[in-house]
Enzyme design. Sequence first.
Site, short mmCIF file in Angstrom:
data_model
loop_
_atom_site.label_atom_id
_atom_site.label_comp_id
_atom_site.label_asym_id
_atom_site.label_seq_id
_atom_site.Cartn_x
_atom_site.Cartn_y
_atom_site.Cartn_z
N HIS A 116 0.82 -1.21 0.00
CA HIS A 116 0.00 0.00 0.00
C HIS A 116 0.85 1.26 0.00
O HIS A 116 2.04 1.23 0.33
CB HIS A 116 -0.99 0.03 1.18
CG HIS A 116 -0.35 0.02 2.54
ND1 HIS A 116 -0.07 -1.13 3.21
CD2 HIS A 116 0.04 1.03 3.36
CE1 HIS A 116 0.46 -0.84 4.39
NE2 HIS A 116 0.55 0.46 4.51
N HIS B 18 3.97 7.06 3.91
CA HIS B 18 4.90 5.93 3.73
C HIS B 18 4.42 5.04 2.59
O HIS B 18 3.28 5.15 2.14
CB HIS B 18 5.09 5.13 5.02
CG HIS B 18 3.87 4.39 5.52
ND1 HIS B 18 2.98 4.94 6.41
CD2 HIS B 18 3.40 3.14 5.26
CE1 HIS B 18 2.02 4.06 6.68
NE2 HIS B 18 2.24 2.97 5.98
N GLU C 219 7.70 0.95 5.02
CA GLU C 219 7.19 -0.11 5.88
C GLU C 219 7.41 -1.43 5.15
O GLU C 219 7.11 -1.53 3.96
CB GLU C 219 5.68 0.12 6.13
CG GLU C 219 5.00 -0.96 6.94
CD GLU C 219 3.49 -0.68 7.16
OE1 GLU C 219 2.89 0.05 6.35
OE2 GLU C 219 2.95 -1.22 8.14
CO CO Z 1 1.18 1.16 6.35
#
Ligand code: CO
Length: 134
Positions: free
Chosen positions: A7, A79, A130
Amino acid sequence: MIKGLNHIAIAVPDLAVAAKRYRDQLGAVVSEPVAQPAHGVSVVFIELENAKIELLEPLGDNSPIAKFLARNPEGGIHHICLEVDNIAAASEKLKIEGVRILGSNEPKIGAHGKPVLFLHPKDFFSTLIELEEK
Ligand code: CO
């Protein structure tokens, strides 16, 4: 090591406004807002064919995105999340490479119930990354 994009997380000052804009102007299928108090955010998920977009709004007093929104009051990409097969092996390799891992250095259970790590943005060209175990 990295396999796919899971994502892109975008911090927004007003989740309802952002969700409506993605829905109305981009034709996105947007989930209902989900409060994630353990992560200090409320989230809506937008499912794409090959990844997700997550719109994040601060929740509570110590939201990890509060400072980001103070610096970027209109919102911005917070992020990106990349998938790895084995988060423990990824963590081990990154430590050897001298990459700084945020927080306790150990994988934590992330917003999707899977182990995640965050890498220091200074080590990746001002992008917070991440890593999530697939
Ligand atoms: Co995330």
